[in-house]
Motif scaffolding. Structure first.
Motif, short mmCIF file in Angstrom:
data_model
loop_
_atom_site.label_atom_id
_atom_site.label_comp_id
_atom_site.label_asym_id
_atom_site.label_seq_id
_atom_site.Cartn_x
_atom_site.Cartn_y
_atom_site.Cartn_z
N UNK A 15 60.02 -0.90 89.31
CA UNK A 15 61.16 -0.77 88.39
C UNK A 15 60.80 -1.50 87.11
N UNK A 16 60.79 -0.77 86.01
CA UNK A 16 60.42 -1.33 84.71
C UNK A 16 61.66 -1.41 83.82
N UNK A 17 61.67 -2.41 82.96
CA UNK A 17 62.79 -2.58 82.05
C UNK A 17 62.27 -2.76 80.63
N UNK A 18 63.16 -2.58 79.68
CA UNK A 18 62.89 -3.05 78.33
C UNK A 18 63.13 -4.55 78.26
N UNK A 19 62.74 -5.16 77.14
CA UNK A 19 62.88 -6.61 77.03
C UNK A 19 64.34 -7.04 77.16
N UNK A 59 57.76 -5.53 75.58
CA UNK A 59 58.61 -6.34 74.71
C UNK A 59 59.52 -5.53 73.79
N UNK A 60 59.43 -4.20 73.82
CA UNK A 60 60.42 -3.40 73.11
C UNK A 60 61.76 -3.57 73.82
N UNK A 61 62.81 -3.77 73.07
CA UNK A 61 64.10 -4.13 73.65
C UNK A 61 64.70 -3.03 74.51
N UNK A 62 64.52 -1.76 74.09
CA UNK A 62 65.22 -0.67 74.75
C UNK A 62 64.35 0.13 75.70
N UNK A 63 64.16 1.43 75.39
CA UNK A 63 63.52 2.35 76.33
C UNK A 63 62.19 2.89 75.82
N UNK A 341 70.90 -6.97 77.23
CA UNK A 341 71.04 -7.18 75.79
C UNK A 341 70.70 -5.90 75.05
N UNK A 342 71.48 -5.59 74.04
CA UNK A 342 71.18 -4.51 73.09
C UNK A 342 71.03 -5.13 71.71
N UNK A 343 70.10 -4.60 70.94
CA UNK A 343 69.97 -5.08 69.56
C UNK A 343 70.05 -3.92 68.59
N UNK A 427 66.73 2.52 61.35
CA UNK A 427 66.70 1.58 62.46
C UNK A 427 65.27 1.48 62.99
N UNK A 428 65.03 0.44 63.76
CA UNK A 428 63.70 0.08 64.25
C UNK A 428 63.62 0.50 65.72
N UNK A 429 62.71 1.42 66.05
CA UNK A 429 62.66 1.98 67.39
C UNK A 429 62.28 0.95 68.45
N UNK A 430 61.59 -0.12 68.08
CA UNK A 430 61.26 -1.16 69.06
C UNK A 430 62.51 -1.89 69.55
N UNK A 431 63.59 -1.80 68.81
CA UNK A 431 64.83 -2.46 69.18
C UNK A 431 65.92 -1.48 69.61
N UNK A 432 65.74 -0.21 69.33
CA UNK A 432 66.82 0.77 69.50
C UNK A 432 67.00 1.20 70.95
#
Length: 476
Positions: A15-19, A59-63, A341-343, A427-432
């Motif tokens: 199971x993998x997650x975003x940051x 380390x990307x926040x989302x997906x 967390x969402x950014x 917007x920044x895709x690493x955070x979206x």
């Protein structure tokens, strides 16, 4: 993490997650330890069919590095620095080398990675794929500006050497290309010369968003890096007030003993909070600060502390501590569990920044979902095809995801995407984790997206590479 092994050799279920720990999915995961093994896995998967997501440090926040129900190849096993020239500051490394590994190699010789994000756990391949930026973006550019060349392993199995002159279309598209054109097999970077391991820092309070933006702009004439904390609870004439932290490199001779401050041990320091509190306990102790009342209280404490005489005193800090703020508190992201967390990070041209950021903060407050953290930075465009950067500013807003208000939080972030697009921002895709295809078209434009999709069809005609992010925002 599950540990059961799948029928395919080298893979396991995980199971993998975003940051941010909200976006997650079960996948087949493999972590090859050589480029030959990576190429063999890609060849097998190409024959097998299906799709692949590439993942670095996660380390990307989302997906961006998640592929629920699919296959994920991690580059963390490709972690060798293969060449280092202490005379020129040029380094060649595999994609799984982290920023932490890189600076530990270069700093004792008087060199620093010119562009670093807020955590040293990011891999070089991930940094290139997302074209990350740092606190010096307005003058140093993005991570891609430090890349001299790279080897890109295509889904076809071919490896291409890319520079600004050779395969230049692929060079500018793969940097910031979200891992959708190929896998970096190696990267050659230019680091920057430093004359001390210390940074001179100063912090000052400003009572409104307008005053904070003006001060940030003025500091660009002398500072090496800039970042501002914003009080997300302040309203009325105090809306957007905050603390500006500016740093500069020391000049030759300012540090009487540079060999001492340039040591790895000096950079790491004494361990900070982890010396006094067990790392696993920190998130639980800090969790109340992510509640509505906790956010309000934390903002008030930070603002009052930032206005104190000791906080405004000039100080020296190491490059590692000054740059990697997300590494300072162990397991900090677990503070946001169970919801995660969402950014939202909006990059807006300078002439529209004040109006846009005012609306982002005001809408959050009126919705009753106040960000737990807000960070303001200054930027310039990069040469990447999917360039989220602009001649202006960004405002990053962290939103704790609470089960009872998750739907409202997601709706708010989609609303903030529209506000950003209304002000010609991106917007920044690493955070979206929330942008829709229509919003991405508004921000990036049909011409840019068509060029990128055309390159994907050229270099990955079978659609082997993808991710949950790509499936969400980008047509083939």
């Amino acid at each position: 993490m599950a540990t059961s092994v799948t029928a395919t050799a080298g893979f396991r279920e995980a199971e993998l997650t975003g940051w941010g720990l909200r976006n997650r999915g079960r996948s087949r995961l493999a972590a090859p330890r050589s480029t030959e093994e990576l190429a063999a896995l890609i060849a097998d998967l190409r024959t097998e069919g299906g799709g692949i997501a590439l993942r670095g440090g996660g380390n990307s926040y989302g997906d961006a590095a998640v592929r629920a129900g699919g296959t994920v190849l991690s580059t963390t096993g490709l972690n060798r620095i293969t060449a280092w020239d202490a005379a020129t500051g040029i380094v060649t490394a595999e994609p799984g080398v982290t920023i932490a590994q890189l600076w530990r190699q270069t700093v004792p010789d008087g060199w620093w990675p010119d562009v670093v994000p807020g955590t040293s756990a990011v891999t070089l391949g991930g940094a290139a794929a997302m074209n990350v930026h740092g606190k010096n973006n307005w003058h140093a550019g993005a991570f891609g500006d430090t890349v001299l060349a790279f080897e890109l392993l295509l889904p076809s199995g071919e490896t291409l050497t890319c520079t600004r002159e050779r395969n230049s279309d692929l060079f500018h598209a793969a940097i910031g290309g979200l891992g959708l054109l190929g896998c970096f097999a190696s990267l050659t970077l230019q680091t920057r010369r430093i004359h001390s391991g210390l940074v001179a820092e100063v912090q000052r309070p400003y009572g409104s968003l307008g005053a904070l933006l003006e001060a940030l702009e003025e500091a660009t004439y002398w500072a090496t890096d800039l970042v501002a904390w914003v009080d997300t609870s302040a309203s009325g004439p105090c809306l957007g007030r905050g603390l500006l932290k500016a740093g500069r490199d020391l000049l030759p001779g300012e540090d009487p003993t540079p060999e001492a401050s340039l040591s790895v041990a000096a950079q790491l320091g004494s361990g900070g909070m982890a010396r006094f509190v067990p790392a696993g306990l920190i998130p639980r102790l800090a969790r109340p600060l992510t509640t509505s009342v906790g956010v309000w209280a934390a903002n008030r404490m930070q603002w009052r502390r930032g206005r104190g005489r000791s906080a405004r005193a000039d100080r020296l800090d190491t490059y590692a501590r000054a740059n990697f703020l997300l590494d300072a508190i162990p397991n900090w992201r677990e503070t946001y569990l169970p919801g995660g967390l969402l950014q939202h990070q909006a990059f807006v041209p300078r002439e529209a920044a004040a109006a846009c950021f005012t609306e982002l903060l005001t809408r959050s407050q009126h919705t009753g979902i106040v960000p737990s953290l807000a960070v303001l930075k200054k930027h310039r465009p990069s040469g990447a095809l999917l360039d989220y950067l602009c001649d202006g500013y960004s405002l990053a807003l962290d939103y704790p995801v609470r089960r009872q208000s998750e739907a409202r939080t997601l709706a708010l972030l989609r609303d903030l995407n529209d506000v950003t697009a209304d002000h010609d921002g991106r917007i920044y895709f690493a955070k979206d984790a929330t942008a829709t295809p229509a919003q991405v078209r508004r921000m990036y434009g049909d011409e840019t997206l068509i060029r990128f999709v055309t390159l994907r069809q050229t270099y990955d005609p079978d659609g082997l590479l993808g991710s949950d992010l790509a499936q969400r925002i980008m047509p083939r």
